[in-house]
Design an enzyme around this catalytic site. Structure first.
Site, PDB file in Angstrom:
ATOM      1  NE  ARG A  24      30.834  34.311  47.427  1.00 30.55           N
ATOM      2  CZ  ARG A  24      31.598  33.698  48.070  1.00 30.55           C
ATOM      3  NH1 ARG A  24      32.172  34.662  48.931  1.00 30.55           N
ATOM      4  NH2 ARG A  24      32.229  32.896  47.708  1.00 30.55           N
ATOM      5  CE  LYS A  47      34.525  30.564  37.175  1.00 30.08           C
ATOM      6  NZ  LYS A  47      35.022  30.182  38.116  1.00 30.08           N
TER       7      LYS A  47
HETATM    8  N1  BES Z   1      30.945  28.547  39.457  1.00 33.11           N
HETATM    9  C1  BES Z   1      32.514  28.958  40.852  1.00 33.11           C
HETATM   10  C2  BES Z   1      32.798  27.530  41.737  1.00 33.11           C
HETATM   11  C3  BES Z   1      32.750  26.177  40.579  1.00 33.11           C
HETATM   12  C4  BES Z   1      34.857  26.773  40.719  1.00 33.11           C
HETATM   13  C5  BES Z   1      32.140  25.155  41.227  1.00 33.11           C
HETATM   14  C6  BES Z   1      35.289  25.580  40.265  1.00 33.11           C
HETATM   15  C7  BES Z   1      32.745  23.679  40.546  1.00 33.11           C
HETATM   16  C8  BES Z   1      34.242  24.025  40.107  1.00 33.11           C
HETATM   17  C9  BES Z   1      32.181  30.279  41.099  1.00 33.11           C
HETATM   18  O1  BES Z   1      31.072  31.246  40.994  1.00 33.11           O
HETATM   19  C10 BES Z   1      33.114  30.550  41.521  1.00 33.11           C
HETATM   20  O2  BES Z   1      33.229  31.209  40.574  1.00 33.11           O
HETATM   21  N2  BES Z   1      33.896  30.708  42.738  1.00 33.11           N
HETATM   22  C11 BES Z   1      35.043  31.071  43.128  1.00 33.11           C
HETATM   23  C12 BES Z   1      34.517  32.555  44.416  1.00 33.11           C
HETATM   24  C13 BES Z   1      36.320  33.376  45.339  1.00 33.11           C
HETATM   25  C14 BES Z   1      36.523  33.742  43.361  1.00 33.11           C
HETATM   26  C15 BES Z   1      35.679  33.902  46.166  1.00 33.11           C
HETATM   27  C16 BES Z   1      35.941  30.055  43.657  1.00 33.11           C
HETATM   28  O3  BES Z   1      35.523  29.182  43.971  1.00 33.11           O
HETATM   29  O4  BES Z   1      37.192  30.352  42.433  1.00 33.11           O
HETATM   30 MN    MN Z   2      32.120  32.386  39.730  1.00 28.98          MN
END
Ligand code: BES
Ligand code: MN
Ligand code: ZN
Length: 500
Positions: free
Chosen positions: A339, A265
């Site tokens: 997931r 990230k």
């Molecule tokens: N924990 C995050 C989701 C999240 C992101 C929660 C921002 C709250 C704020 C999750 O593990 C994630 O990174 N999801 C990705 C999925 C994507 C790679 C398909 C996302 O939402 O960007």
């Molecule tokens: Mn994630």
């Protein structure tokens, strides 16, 4: 916070000797025969000092004939739970006087004062919570005792006991979600669960890497690979119902820190990924509330917990892993890790022959885009379960909103190298994540709560909200009433509520 309920009729309000009294005044309040309080409301209403309509306040210092020196009149409009909550929150903000240890909240002017009890308690708890684990000096809780004045204690007893359990659960969830990742590792979460396991009717079991490997949870193991912290798979059981009665299973995402892994990230706001165990915290909080309330229902709580880190051993984009269900997954994006840990937990959940399975997860940024911070994203394969979750959310003021699960949304998950990929395109990201999870549940009614937007607040007031503990607790209470009509808990009848 020490809460109590006492009978306090409007006519007795002048006799209340606490440090401050907050009086909730509905638009319909009549002042005939209301003693000093009635005279005061009549006067301020007639002179236009306290207009009708929610959100209007009047602070009175040493009002005539009252024992209390600080009195706040707060309009609550129609007296709905939402207005009560708002008025108590705003009223407390007005009562920041030093030395305010004992507060009385007069609810008995409301037609349905028993419905206001829980809303008032939650508002007090929200306003007075402060995170303490790594900042104990923040504990400025001067306010020690809150007394709720109602028309009849007996009629409000159930609401009071539910409110007390809800406060305990929400506060536990907040504190754990707020903890930084180095103070909330998977092992720490297992320790809290074990501690809860010492409470009445709760049993906790914790599995480590060896046992999880033996179970074949290849997707969960893939996420945990990149971290030096060992994974934990936590299973809690609350046995409040009959022995053979099928449990509700709650599955909480317990990523104690989400760097994204190799699909790392950006740095900005990455600290907020300490909240990525908000689902797990809500399961722990719900169990703390169950221990407090002891409703007649069986509940299983499952928490797969690990960190998502980049490392020489970490899972790589393109790697194919085999889930416990036997289905293979191409890990196209290591940041879609929630997931991956949940799918194995959902497979594991089937062994409890549950009446339904509900997972709770800070799963997708897309859900934040779709619903913001007001409503949790809710998905369900069963209309009855969806309706029950929606209703529980409205009842507990912990709202959710149903999103669709049409099969076409799963098209993007197709992979040429495995049974599925772990991501689809950007479009409908909250839904495609739910479709991924749905591949791991059979015919058992299944619900999925995406709390990415609701589990914490960003910005200046950054912090966990404790959601959706209130919704989950309400859902379980409603289910226990269905199973045992008219009997929420054995203990409700016997509990002594302080002097009436
Ligand atoms: N924990 C995050 C989701 C999240 C992101 C929660 C921002 C709250 C704020 C999750 O593990 C994630 O990174 N999801 C990705 C999925 C994507 C790679 C398909 C996302 O939402 O960007
Ligand atoms: Mn994630
Ligand atoms: Zn995550």
């Amino acid at each position: 916070m020490d809460f109590e309920i006492k009978q306090f009729l409007p006519a007795d309000a002048a006799q209340w000797s606490v440090d401050a009294v907050l009086v909730l005044v509905p638009d319909t309040a009549s002042w005939e025969g209301g003693g000093e309080l009635g005279a005061l409301i009549k006067a301020v209403t007639e002179r236009g000092d306290l207009e009708q309509g929610a959100g209007k306040f009047l602070f009175c210092y040493r009002p005539d004939g009252f024992k209390v020196s600080r009195l706040v009149l707060a309009r609550v409009g129609d007296g709905s739970a939402l207005q009560v909550r708002k008025a108590v929150a705003a009223g407390l903000a007005q009562l920041k006087a030093p030395g305010l240890k004992k507060l009385g909240i007069l609810l008995s002017l409301l037609d349905k004062d028993s419905e206001a009890v829980r809303a008032a308690m939650m508002a007090v708890a929200d306003a007075t919570y402060s995170y303490v684990t790594t900042k104990p000096t923040a504990q400025s809780r001067v306010l020690r005792q809150v007394t709720l004045g109602v028309k009849a204690v007996a009629a409000s007893r159930e609401a009071f006991l539910i409110g007390r359990a809800q406060v305990v659960g929400v506060e536990l969830a907040k504190e754990w979600a707020n903890r930084p990742a180095n103070h909330a590792t998977p092992s720490h979460l297992a320790d809290v669960a074990r501690k809860l396991g010492h409470k009445s009717r709760i049993k906790t079991e914790v599995l480590g890497p060896k046992a999880v490997t033996a179970l074949g949870m290849g997707a969960f193991l893939a996420v945990a690979r990149g971290s030096a912290e060992p994974l934990r798979f936590i299973v809690m059981r609350y046995q409040g119902g009959a022995k053979g009665s099928a449990p509700v299973v709650l599955v909480g995402k317990g990523i104690t820190f989400d760097t994204g892994g190799i699909s790392i990230k950006p740095a900005a706001e990455m600290d907020e990924m300490k909240f990525d165990m908000g689902g797990a915290a809500s399961v722990l909080g719900t169990f703390a509330a169950l221990a407090e309330l002891q409703p007649q229902i069986n509940v299983v709580g499952i928490i797969p917990s690990c960190e998502n880190m980049p490392d020489g051993l970490a899972v790589k984009p393109g790697d194919v892993v085999t889930s416990m269900s036997g289905q293979t997954i191409e890990v196209l994006n290591t940041d879609a890790e929630g997931r991956l840990i949940l799918c194995d937990a959902l497979t594991y959940a089937a062994r409890f022959k549950p009446r339904c399975v509900i997972d709770i997860a800070t799963l997708t940024g897309a859900c934040v885009v779709a619903l913001g911070a007001v409503r949790t994203g809710m998905f369900s394969s069963h209309n009855d379960l969806a309706d029950a979750l929606q209703a529980a959310g409205e009842e507990a003021q912990d709202l959710c909103w149903r999103l669709p699960l049409d099969d076409e949304y799963a098209d993007g998950l197709k992979s040429g190298f495995a049974d599925m990929g772990n991501v689809a395109g950007r479009a409908g990201g909250a839904i495609t994540a739910a479709k991924f999870l749905q591949k791991f549940v059979s015919d058992t009614p299944w619900g999925h709560l995406d709390i990415a937007g609701t589990a914490w607040k960003s910005g200046a007031a950054k912090g966990a909200t404790g959601r959706p503990v209130s919704l989950l607790l309400q859902y379980l209470i409603n289910e226990s009433k269905i199973a045992q009509p008219g009997r929420v808990t054995k203990s409700l009848r016997n509990v002594v509520v302080r002097a009436e």
